[in-house]
Scaffold this motif. Structure first.
Motif, PDB file in Angstrom:
ATOM      1  N   HIS A 293       0.831  -1.206   0.000  1.00 19.43           N
ATOM      2  CA  HIS A 293       0.000   0.000   0.000  1.00 19.43           C
ATOM      3  C   HIS A 293       0.869   1.261   0.000  1.00 19.43           C
ATOM      4  N   ARG A 294       0.352   2.296  -0.633  1.00 20.22           N
ATOM      5  CA  ARG A 294       1.003   3.611  -0.634  1.00 20.22           C
ATOM      6  C   ARG A 294       0.944   4.159   0.788  1.00 20.22           C
ATOM      7  N   ASN A 295       2.016   4.770   1.232  1.00 19.31           N
ATOM      8  CA  ASN A 295       2.059   5.275   2.607  1.00 19.31           C
ATOM      9  C   ASN A 295       1.509   6.689   2.748  1.00 19.31           C
ATOM     10  N   GLN A 296       1.603   7.486   1.738  1.00 20.96           N
ATOM     11  CA  GLN A 296       1.161   8.875   1.821  1.00 20.96           C
ATOM     12  C   GLN A 296      -0.354   8.954   1.884  1.00 20.96           C
ATOM     13  N   GLY A 297      -0.868   9.814   2.738  1.00 22.20           N
ATOM     14  CA  GLY A 297      -2.301  10.038   2.828  1.00 22.20           C
ATOM     15  C   GLY A 297      -3.035   9.077   3.740  1.00 22.20           C
ATOM     16  N   LYS A 298      -2.316   8.256   4.460  1.00 20.81           N
ATOM     17  CA  LYS A 298      -2.964   7.319   5.383  1.00 20.81           C
ATOM     18  C   LYS A 298      -2.995   7.919   6.778  1.00 20.81           C
ATOM     19  N   GLY A 299      -3.807   7.358   7.617  1.00 17.86           N
ATOM     20  CA  GLY A 299      -3.868   7.799   9.004  1.00 17.86           C
ATOM     21  C   GLY A 299      -3.214   6.775   9.910  1.00 17.86           C
ATOM     22  N   THR A 300      -3.155   7.087  11.176  1.00 19.89           N
ATOM     23  CA  THR A 300      -2.602   6.159  12.146  1.00 19.89           C
ATOM     24  C   THR A 300      -3.394   4.864  12.111  1.00 19.89           C
ATOM     25  N   SER A 301      -2.699   3.756  11.986  1.00 18.23           N
ATOM     26  CA  SER A 301      -3.305   2.417  11.936  1.00 18.23           C
ATOM     27  C   SER A 301      -4.289   2.257  10.783  1.00 18.23           C
ATOM     28  N   MET A 302      -4.143   3.046   9.732  1.00 22.95           N
ATOM     29  CA  MET A 302      -5.038   2.942   8.584  1.00 22.95           C
ATOM     30  C   MET A 302      -4.197   2.886   7.303  1.00 22.95           C
ATOM     31  N   LYS A 303      -4.434   1.888   6.489  1.00 22.99           N
ATOM     32  CA  LYS A 303      -3.748   1.781   5.209  1.00 22.99           C
ATOM     33  C   LYS A 303      -4.449   2.659   4.184  1.00 22.99           C
ATOM     34  N   ALA A 304      -3.697   3.030   3.155  1.00 18.78           N
ATOM     35  CA  ALA A 304      -4.274   3.768   2.032  1.00 18.78           C
ATOM     36  C   ALA A 304      -5.269   2.861   1.318  1.00 18.78           C
ATOM     37  N   SER A 305      -6.012   3.421   0.396  1.00 20.89           N
ATOM     38  CA  SER A 305      -6.992   2.653  -0.367  1.00 20.89           C
ATOM     39  C   SER A 305      -6.345   1.457  -1.042  1.00 20.89           C
ATOM     40  N   ASP A 306      -7.094   0.365  -1.152  1.00 23.01           N
ATOM     41  CA  ASP A 306      -6.581  -0.850  -1.776  1.00 23.01           C
ATOM     42  C   ASP A 306      -6.216  -0.645  -3.242  1.00 23.01           C
ATOM     43  N   CYS A 307      -6.835   0.315  -3.915  1.00 23.76           N
ATOM     44  CA  CYS A 307      -6.489   0.544  -5.321  1.00 23.76           C
ATOM     45  C   CYS A 307      -5.137   1.236  -5.462  1.00 23.76           C
ATOM     46  N   LEU A 308      -4.565   1.706  -4.360  1.00 18.48           N
ATOM     47  CA  LEU A 308      -3.243   2.346  -4.383  1.00 18.48           C
ATOM     48  C   LEU A 308      -2.192   1.382  -3.846  1.00 18.48           C
ATOM     49  N   VAL A 309      -2.086   0.234  -4.493  1.00 14.65           N
ATOM     50  CA  VAL A 309      -1.106  -0.771  -4.106  1.00 14.65           C
ATOM     51  C   VAL A 309      -0.223  -1.103  -5.297  1.00 14.65           C
ATOM     52  N   ALA A 310       0.966  -1.569  -4.981  1.00 15.43           N
ATOM     53  CA  ALA A 310       1.907  -1.991  -6.011  1.00 15.43           C
ATOM     54  C   ALA A 310       2.295  -3.443  -5.762  1.00 15.43           C
TER      55      ALA A 310
END
Length: 99
Positions: A37-54
């Motif tokens: 998951h992309r790290n930018q734009g996430k919150g504490t203990s929250m992953k970014a959106s699943d569509c933002l994965v590599a």
């Protein structure tokens, strides 16, 4: 300027399963990937959106998340490039369908 309300992250087991059909890292070509998951734009203990994965191998995932040899801007650029390569791989190989 009006700020838009923060949306809940997109979650999709189907999207993550599609990413996991990619056998090789989109960054280095190594066999065996993780949905990173992309790290930018996430919150504490929250992953970014699943569509933002590599689709990254563990070594590339670690290098981008914790890379001591890259600046923060370089790590973000590497991740964004890998996310786009993952989406392209999914589309070219028919693992996602256009609406």
């Amino acid at each position: 300027m009006m700020l838009r309300p923060r949306l809940q992250p997109f979650r999709s087991a189907d999207w993550l399963a599609a990413v996991h059909t990619i056998d090789n890292c989109v960054r280095c070509g190594a066999h065996g990937i993780q949905a990173a998951h992309r790290n930018q734009g996430k919150g504490t203990s929250m992953k970014a959106s699943d569509c933002l994965v590599a689709a990254l191998c563990p070594a590339c995932h670690h290098a981008i998340d914790n890379g001591k040899h890259m600046t923060l801007a370089e790590r973000r650029e590497e991740m964004d490039t890998a996310i786009l390569a993952t989406i392209e791989e999914l589309a070219i190989n028919g693992r996602i369908r256009a609406l």
